[in-house]
Design a protein around this motif. Sequence first.
Motif, mmCIF file in Angstrom:
data_model
loop_
_atom_site.group_PDB
_atom_site.id
_atom_site.type_symbol
_atom_site.label_atom_id
_atom_site.label_comp_id
_atom_site.label_asym_id
_atom_site.label_seq_id
_atom_site.Cartn_x
_atom_site.Cartn_y
_atom_site.Cartn_z
ATOM 1 N N ASP A 160 0.828 -1.203 0.000
ATOM 2 C CA ASP A 160 0.000 0.000 0.000
ATOM 3 C C ASP A 160 0.865 1.257 0.000
ATOM 4 O O ASP A 160 1.837 1.350 0.760
ATOM 5 N N SER A 205 -3.294 5.874 1.197
ATOM 6 C CA SER A 205 -4.277 4.811 1.031
ATOM 7 C C SER A 205 -4.645 4.223 2.392
ATOM 8 O O SER A 205 -3.806 4.158 3.298
ATOM 9 N N ALA A 260 -6.688 6.365 5.939
ATOM 10 C CA ALA A 260 -5.697 6.902 5.005
ATOM 11 C C ALA A 260 -4.842 7.952 5.690
ATOM 12 O O ALA A 260 -5.361 8.852 6.364
ATOM 13 N N GLY A 320 -4.048 2.129 -4.452
ATOM 14 C CA GLY A 320 -4.471 2.664 -3.172
ATOM 15 C C GLY A 320 -5.910 3.136 -3.202
ATOM 16 O O GLY A 320 -6.424 3.572 -4.233
ATOM 17 N N GLN A 321 -6.570 3.011 -2.053
ATOM 18 C CA GLN A 321 -7.933 3.493 -1.884
ATOM 19 C C GLN A 321 -8.032 4.130 -0.506
ATOM 20 O O GLN A 321 -7.600 3.541 0.485
#
Length: 336
Positions: free
Chosen positions: A207, A211, A224, A234-235
Amino acid sequence: MDGVVDGFWGAVGNTPLIRLRRASEATGCEILGKAEFMNPGGSVKDRAALGILKAAMAEGRLVPGQAGTIVEGTAGNTGIGIALAANALGWRSVIVVPETQSREKLDYLRMIGADLRLVPPKPASDPGHYVNVSRRLAEELGAVWANQFDNPANALAHEATTGPEIWDQTDGRVDAFTCACGTGGTLAGVARALKARKPGVRIVLADPGGSGLLDWVKTGTPKAEGSSITEGIGQAARAPGNLAQARDLIDDAVRIEDPAMLEQVFDLQMQEGISVGGSAGLNVAAAIRVARDLGPGHTVVTILCDGAARYQSKLFNPAFLRGRGLPTPPWMDAAG
């Protein structure tokens, strides 16, 4: 004839595994990179594009040679794969991309005839977010919405192709697999394929900063922090459907910050002649971390997602890097 494939659709997949010499020597492990930049559209996302379009064909929503339109929201690479695959079968592609993505990817999408729609960057909850815009456009046009983040055809494509290829290429001697996630399709599909063959194989999500997926893996809740110059991975707020369905198969997650990512991008290019983008550099840094945790004698596989040329204006632009407080290698400084 042996070795002859049928156009773009037949050329996707069966990419080589490359032994990464410096990473392997540094860890005492075999660290292998799946050369997805060798797909005809130049990235691992060609596999997702084909999986999604094949599913739409099977459902009768797209017919080769007949008018059809596919709409997708993407950081760029999935859009490139969809546009090329659509060109090959006579369909139109409408690709929605945040305007902050690299100039090279945007120029490439225009070059291959995609109907490119640029939108300002917005949070995922905002109606103006590129995925939400693409969904509305598909509805307005009566088109197929690819929906790569939540369409199970994405992960299924990797379960059917990428994972079995890795298993066969290593003769089953794979101890860990790691890669970053945007949609999660690659990690989820490969994890299912490898765990079905060897339940003890270790699956690790890599990651970037900014993210929340690392915390999602470790605690169940995305959180995040920081930021990253990487694109398409990444989210911040949620795990996409493709990734969420594979949650029980993920053993761990590691955070890789931009300096470590850049070190691998530059070293691979200048020391091994392998020219890759930021997500691949992040993946290799994560593979090294996992290999050191496992100890010498293991085999770790990761994904070399795409090539460096798509990020020339960012990763290889000293002014861009310095403006963000990131290191530049001596050869880049010498070149100005």
